[in-house]
Every structure is written in C-alpha cells, then in structure tokens.
Design an enzyme around this catalytic site. Sequence first.
Site, PDB file in Angstrom:
ATOM      1  N   ARG A 102      28.401  30.002  -2.842  1.00  0.00           N
ATOM      2  CA  ARG A 102      27.232  29.353  -3.454  1.00  0.00           C
ATOM      3  C   ARG A 102      27.096  29.929  -4.846  1.00  0.00           C
ATOM      4  O   ARG A 102      26.884  31.142  -4.996  1.00  0.00           O
ATOM      5  CB  ARG A 102      25.973  29.608  -2.614  1.00  0.00           C
ATOM      6  CG  ARG A 102      24.702  29.228  -3.354  1.00  0.00           C
ATOM      7  CD  ARG A 102      23.489  29.164  -2.464  1.00  0.00           C
ATOM      8  NE  ARG A 102      23.514  27.963  -1.639  1.00  0.00           N
ATOM      9  CZ  ARG A 102      22.460  27.511  -0.967  1.00  0.00           C
ATOM     10  NH1 ARG A 102      21.314  28.168  -0.990  1.00  0.00           N
ATOM     11  NH2 ARG A 102      22.558  26.404  -0.246  1.00  0.00           N
ATOM     12  N   HIS A 129      26.068  19.602  -3.934  1.00  0.00           N
ATOM     13  CA  HIS A 129      25.809  20.249  -2.641  1.00  0.00           C
ATOM     14  C   HIS A 129      26.449  19.378  -1.544  1.00  0.00           C
ATOM     15  O   HIS A 129      25.762  18.718  -0.772  1.00  0.00           O
ATOM     16  CB  HIS A 129      24.292  20.369  -2.430  1.00  0.00           C
ATOM     17  CG  HIS A 129      23.885  21.353  -1.382  1.00  0.00           C
ATOM     18  ND1 HIS A 129      24.782  22.098  -0.640  1.00  0.00           N
ATOM     19  CD2 HIS A 129      22.650  21.715  -0.931  1.00  0.00           C
ATOM     20  CE1 HIS A 129      24.122  22.879   0.209  1.00  0.00           C
ATOM     21  NE2 HIS A 129      22.828  22.662   0.053  1.00  0.00           N
TER      22      HIS A 129
HETATM   23  N1   CP Z   1      19.335  23.050   2.232  1.00  0.00           N
HETATM   24  C1   CP Z   1      19.883  24.241   1.944  1.00  0.00           C
HETATM   25  O1   CP Z   1      21.008  24.347   1.463  1.00  0.00           O
HETATM   26  O2   CP Z   1      19.098  25.300   2.268  1.00  0.00           O
HETATM   27  P1   CP Z   1      19.385  26.835   1.881  1.00  0.00           P
HETATM   28  O3   CP Z   1      19.217  26.930   0.387  1.00  0.00           O
HETATM   29  O4   CP Z   1      18.352  27.614   2.636  1.00  0.00           O
HETATM   30  O5   CP Z   1      20.774  27.166   2.291  1.00  0.00           O
HETATM   31  N1  NVA Z   2      18.276  21.502  -5.446  1.00  0.00           N
HETATM   32  C1  NVA Z   2      17.985  22.713  -4.715  1.00  0.00           C
HETATM   33  C2  NVA Z   2      18.604  22.649  -3.358  1.00  0.00           C
HETATM   34  C3  NVA Z   2      18.338  23.823  -2.469  1.00  0.00           C
HETATM   35  C4  NVA Z   2      19.043  23.725  -1.160  1.00  0.00           C
HETATM   36  C5  NVA Z   2      18.484  23.913  -5.491  1.00  0.00           C
HETATM   37  O1  NVA Z   2      19.579  23.850  -6.062  1.00  0.00           O
HETATM   38  O2  NVA Z   2      17.768  24.924  -5.573  1.00  0.00           O
END
Ligand code: CP
Ligand code: NVA
Length: 305
Positions: A102, A129
């Site tokens: 991430r 994502h």
């Molecule tokens: N939706 C999602 O990716 O949640 P987290 O940021 O908690 O992993």
């Molecule tokens: N758009 C949000 C998604 C979190 C899962 C972010 O990048 O923070």
Amino acid sequence: MKHFITLTEWTSKELWYLIDLAKHLKFEWVSGGNKPVLAGKILAMVFQKPSLRTRMSFEIAMKQLGGDAIYTSPEEVGLGKRESVADVARVLSSYAQGIMARVFDHNHVIELAEWASVPVINGLSDDEHPCQAMGDMLTIYEHFGHLERLKLAYIGDGNNVAASLWQACAHVGMDFRIASPEGYGLTEEVISQMDEVAERNGGTFKAFVDPVEAVAGADIIYTDTWVSMGQESDTAARIEAMQPYQVNQALLSKAGKYPIVMHCLPAHRGQEITDDVADGPHSVIFPQAENRLHMQKAILVKLMG
Ligand code: CP
Ligand code: NVA
C-alpha cells in the site's frame, strides 16, 4: 508471472475468472473451510498508509488458505526513503512468495513489480485500489445475480477508488456514472484508457457535476471519503467543495429505483454519507467489507497458487 497492480492490465475474461473463484472460495469457506492451497507460502505486506480491511483481509486470507502473512508498518520499511524500492523488492522476493504493498506514489508499486521475482499486489495507491473494486464486483454480483447492464453512480471525489471502479465496470459491462465538483473528477487519461474495453463489453461512462443527474436510474450508489490518505493538508477546501455530494436520503430518493448503497470504508459519517443511509435498508457496506476477504483469497490463489 502475473502482478495485480491495475485492472487495466488484466483482461475482462481474467477478471470474471477472479469473481468466479472468489464465489467458489467463499462457498468453500462457509461450508467448513478452505483447502490449504497456499501451505508453506508467505505474503510480505508493506504499508505506507494505515489500513484495517486490506491488512486484516489479506492476513486472514493467507492463514485460511494454509499460508501466512507478515506486516510491516509505514515507519518500518521507509519504501524509497530508508532504502530504494528496487532493493526492497529484491530482498522481499528472497523471503516471501508474494508482496502486497500500500503506497502513496503509484510508480512505487510498478517499480516493486519490475524488480520483484514474486507476484506484487497493489493494496491501494494514490491512483488505484484494484482489490477494492474487485471485491465490490463480487458484492454487486451477489445482490443482483449479474453485473452486465447495471448502473453504478459514484458520488464525490474522483479518487483511487473511483478510478478502479470505472475500470472494473468497463470490464464487466456496467454503466458508470460519476458526479464530482469541478476540479475533483477523474482525469481524461483515466477515463479514456477504458473506452475500448467498455465499448467491447457494452458499458458506458458519463460524468456529471450534479449528483441528482448522476443517480437517476442507478442500481448502485457508491461513495468514498472526500479526503483520501495523503490529502490531509487540503481538508478544508475539499470538505467545502464536496458538501452538495453527500449521500443522504434526499439523494437516494432521486434514483427512481431501489438502489443499494456502497462505501469502501472507512466512512466519515455526516460528511460523504449520513448515518441513516449507512445503517439503513439500502446499505450493503458490511457485506461489502466482508467480501474483501473472499476476493483477496481469489487474487492470492490466482497469483501464488
Ligand atoms: N477499504 C479499505 O481499503 O479499507 P482499509 O483502508 O481499512 O484497508
Ligand atoms: N480513497 C481512500 C480509500 C481508503 C480505503 C483513500 O485513499 O484514503
């Protein structure tokens, strides 16, 4: 070797296969447990940003498939700071059979894949994502029994989640609508890169400024935070610009149908979504969060199995 960095690199057929595999693995899990098809395999997880769902679902998925996962926090790795992305990729490839990252900069996950000798999974970047969008396809499929010809209206910031949802919709032949304030929509580049795929599969794209126009006839209304991780310095301006984009009862009543409401979570209740909608009869946000687990299993089995 295959990576899972962006849905633009996967074919529609391969993504349908992931949906089928996730359904199978979910059924297998609720019927008594998964076969240990990833026994002896380790997933190395590198996080530059916080996470609940992505971290937990990947770690639990690996364990339920007979393998294991190791987490490193943003402070520990210093991707591209403490050491180069290329060095991290080569070291982790010698320990683990897969890497999940991430990151802020999308190029970092691309660079990891270039240097790694094991599959690399994008667990969210500033731009995309993909794991979220594929988990969401599973949830929508379970609800409607099909994906083709459905209409998904995404309301709010044209962010990483919106980009991956558009890509997924194009692959499965869903109509994608997005309503964002001026300056917060998806870029032309992100929109146009899926034009051909959408056309081949019978899906369409339309962008609006007015959220009421976007939700007309929607089967799915989707929203996400107005301030993504890394955008905190712009919080006040974003919250102000996005006020008219709240998913609330008034907006829901404009769909003219009985749409399901989705949110990738974490939710900022009272901002992009109201409590009564998030916890109301249209909401599928918790089955949606659960399906992250089942989709991660499919991604892991396809790449590491
Ligand atoms: N939706 C999602 O990716 O949640 P987290 O940021 O908690 O992993
Ligand atoms: N758009 C949000 C998604 C979190 C899962 C972010 O990048 O923070």
